[in-house]
Design a protein around this motif. Structure first.
Motif, short mmCIF file in Angstrom:
data_model
loop_
_atom_site.label_atom_id
_atom_site.label_comp_id
_atom_site.label_asym_id
_atom_site.label_seq_id
_atom_site.Cartn_x
_atom_site.Cartn_y
_atom_site.Cartn_z
N GLU A 64 -3.02 29.39 5.99
CA GLU A 64 -1.60 29.64 5.81
C GLU A 64 -0.85 28.39 5.38
N ASP B 262 -10.41 22.16 4.92
CA ASP B 262 -10.73 22.49 6.31
C ASP B 262 -10.94 24.00 6.37
N LEU C 14 -7.11 3.07 -3.85
CA LEU C 14 -8.46 3.48 -3.50
C LEU C 14 -9.04 4.38 -4.58
N ARG D 162 -16.18 21.19 2.71
CA ARG D 162 -15.64 20.75 3.99
C ARG D 162 -16.43 19.58 4.56
N ALA E 123 -17.76 15.53 4.69
CA ALA E 123 -17.07 14.25 4.60
C ALA E 123 -17.23 13.63 3.21
N THR E 124 -18.24 14.04 2.47
CA THR E 124 -18.48 13.39 1.18
C THR E 124 -17.82 14.15 0.03
N ALA E 125 -17.11 15.25 0.33
CA ALA E 125 -16.44 15.99 -0.73
C ALA E 125 -15.23 15.20 -1.23
N ASP E 126 -14.96 15.28 -2.55
CA ASP E 126 -13.80 14.57 -3.09
C ASP E 126 -12.53 15.31 -2.74
N LYS F 211 -9.74 7.27 -5.31
CA LYS F 211 -9.50 8.63 -4.89
C LYS F 211 -8.64 9.26 -5.95
N HIS G 147 0.83 -1.21 0.00
CA HIS G 147 0.00 0.00 0.00
C HIS G 147 0.87 1.25 0.00
N VAL H 166 -3.71 18.81 -6.81
CA VAL H 166 -4.69 17.76 -7.02
C VAL H 166 -4.86 17.56 -8.53
N PHE I 25 -11.29 17.56 0.02
CA PHE I 25 -11.70 18.02 1.34
C PHE I 25 -10.88 19.26 1.72
N PHE J 233 -7.56 12.00 -7.09
CA PHE J 233 -6.58 13.05 -6.94
C PHE J 233 -5.33 12.59 -6.20
N ARG J 234 -5.35 11.35 -5.65
CA ARG J 234 -4.13 10.85 -5.00
C ARG J 234 -3.40 9.91 -5.94
#
Lengths: 153, 429
Positions: free
Chosen positions: A70, A95, A38, A86, A88-91, A40, A31, A76, A93, A42-43
């Motif tokens: 900052e 903060d 996964l 922000r 939990a279901t956003a591709d 995902k 992994h 991405v 994320f 953008f990773r």
């Protein structure tokens, strides 16, 4: 139980424990070394360890440079539809207290990035202009989502 | 790791639980009883339920958290069943209830995420304090405190003719970590500023020391009024590590260490039961017939173990007082040897690695500190109790997470697993 049976069981039990731990360690190593398996996108950067195995992506994929507060910007790669917010279901994320849970959606079409607001509280701007409907974002232009800046690279 | 691999690990852990249970009953001359398939079924139901909840409500959660937890729970349930059949059956039931708690936690957080917990932080603080104070209620009421082995940690609730006992401190532990994470995420910049100087040492403003002193006061209160050395050290230790993680200032580690050293010295002078613990730790054989008996029996059990142990069901771990709770690690080592002991520690190593990894990748200070605090809680508890039974530290009565017998402990630790999965799901690139 006869002594020999006890010893066989002891060895089998210890072997099963270490087998479990060995396969867990191996899965973890795979992994960490390989491309993220996964869903995902953008990773999903090409692995640096793969040498020539991974064909060079063509054409050069578009990337979003996301800067919140900052912190250092994160890059991405954008390949598909990505919801930013922000929640939990956003591709993508972020903060960011000033953004909505599902704030806006980015997608790629005709070699350019497009953005559409998803009815967020504070709205979405492209280079300072608040957008209505799906809007094209050229390379180098900046989208503001709450207090987060997203620049197309 | 794919979904199939993760399920395979959980199924393998269920087989370890069932196989171990079968070995125990065969060694006792009963043949393979119904307990073995029931153990497999209980594990498949419990971890299958948690896995399904994670995949539906937190699909991006890490796949590396549940396997080590399942292995630890499997080893624990086998050894508890070996020590006391009834406790072993109860533990299976608690495992299912704990899995339910994890599923409910994930379900509650599925839309708004862990960030919503920040909003309720003072409610959590109040809840934690009430839970910590509950055991001080007078005994005999329908809901009353109870003193077990000199510690006032238990609450008994009378339902009809039955008595339910639980340790509210286990729940308080999780609530306090959520509160600490939320508080420190907001105040970390003020706390990290060290504007005053005393020679070469940079110091924070004196009023910034108030939180650490309050946490110390709370922990001391737990020790003085409830006689619980383990919970006291755990609470303060977790707070100090989280404070360090939030501010990156070694000053707080030093200050926390000095407070612990001073507090430990004072406590061993002032409280008989702490002095007794220290004495039993340093000289268990001189107090063999009294306070040192438990530690000494633990040492005998370890001495019996060797590389592969006596074999499951062939040792005599039931001779140690509290073998299924505090001394479960020693019981496992006696019957599965050094190999089994290292396997337990390796599984905890995986757990801590995954937990700290989640903390490092988490988006935002709150999530990061929460994951760190929860991981450190599990790690510190493990170090305290494993160190205690191996005579590296004075014995403190904390549970070995996921392994020891205990409903309250399993429930709280499964809530921690659910929170870590949720934070992992919310991580950003």
């Amino acid at each position: 139980m006869p002594m020999i049976a006890v010893n066989i069981v002891k060895i089998l039990f210890a072997a099963s424990l270490y087998g479990f731990l060995f396969f867990l360690a191996r899965a973890m190593r795979a992994h960490l070394a390989g491309p993220a398996p996964l869903a995902k996108p953008f990773r999903d950067e090409p692995s640096r360890h793969a040498g020539g195995a991974v064909p060079p992506p063509s054409p050069e994929p578009l990337r979003l440079e996301v800067t919140t507060g900052e912190g250092a910007p994160s890059l991405v790669p954008i390949t598909d539809r990505h919801v930013i917010g922000r929640g939990a279901t956003a591709d993508i994320f972020i903060d960011d207290e000033y953004s909505s849970a599902r704030h806006a959606v980015f997608d790629v079409a005709e070699g350019a990035v497009w953005v559409e607001d998803l009815g967020s509280t504070n709205g979405t701007t492209v280079d300072g202009t608040r957008i209505i409907g799906r809007t094209r974002v050229g390379v180098g232009m900046t989208v503001e989502v709450g207090s987060t800046r997203v620049t197309v690279r | 790791m794919t979904a199939r691999t993760e399920s395979a690990f959980l199924a393998a852990a269920a087989l370890v639980a069932g196989g171990g249970t079968a070995v125990v009953t065969v060694a006792a001359g009963e043949g393979v009883t119904i307990d073995a398939p029931i153990a497999v079924l209980a594990f498949l139901m419990a971890f299958g339920g948690v896995l399904a909840a994670v995949r539906v409500w937190a699909p991006r959660g890490t796949r590396f958290l549940l396997p080590p937890v399942a292995l630890l729970a499997a080893l624990g349930s086998v050894e508890i069943f070996r020590i006391d059949r009834d406790l072993g059956r109860l533990q299976r039931l608690w495992l299912l209830v704990a899995a339910g708690v994890a599923v409910i936690t994930l379900g509650l957080l599925r839309t708004r995420g862990t960030v919503v917990l920040r909003r309720f932080r003072y409610l959590f603080l109040a809840g934690a304090l009430i839970l910590l104070l509950l055991p001080l209620l007078p005994s005999g009421l329908p809901l009353g405190g109870a003193t077990v082995n000199g510690s006032r940690l238990w609450v008994q609730l009378e339902v009809g003719r039955r008595t339910l006992s639980f340790q509210p401190g286990e729940g308080a532990k999780v609530l306090l970590v959520v509160f600490f994470a939320s508080y420190l995420a907001e105040r970390r910049h003020a706390l990290a500023a060290l504007p005053r100087r005393l020679g070469p040492v940079a110091l924070p403003e004196p009023r910034q020391l108030l939180p650490i002193l309050l946490a110390f006061g709370l922990s001391s209160g737990v020790l003085v009024y409830e006689g619980d050395l383990g919970a006291s050290i755990l609470l303060f230790g977790v707070f100090v590590v989280m404070l360090y993680a939030a501010t990156e200032r070694p000053f707080y580690l030093a200050a926390g260490g000095a407070l612990v050293a001073g507090g430990a010295w004072a406590a061993s002078r002032a409280f008989g039961r702490v002095a007794v613990r220290v004495e039993a730790w340093l000289h268990p054989f001189e107090h063999y017939t009294g306070s040192g008996y438990q530690v000494a029996q633990g040492v005998f059990a370890l001495g019996d173990a060797g590389l592969l142990g006596t074999g499951l069901g062939s040792g005599s771990p039931y001779l140690i007082p509290a073998a299924a709770t505090d001394f479960v690690f020693v019981a496992i080592v006696e019957e599965t040897g050094l190999a089994g002991g290292f396997a337990v520690l390796a599984a905890f190593g995986f757990l801590l690695t995954v937990g700290v990894g989640i903390a490092l990748r988490a988006g935002g200070a709150f999530r990061s500190l929460l994951a760190m605090g929860l991981s450190i809680t599990l790690a510190l508890q493990t170090v305290l109790i494993v160190g205690g039974v191996l005579r590296l530290l004075p014995l403190t009565g904390v549970t070995l997470p996921f392994v020891s017998y205990g409903g309250s402990s399993l429930l709280a630790n499964f809530a921690i697993v659910a929170l870590l999965e949720q934070i992992s799901h919310e991580e950003r690139a």
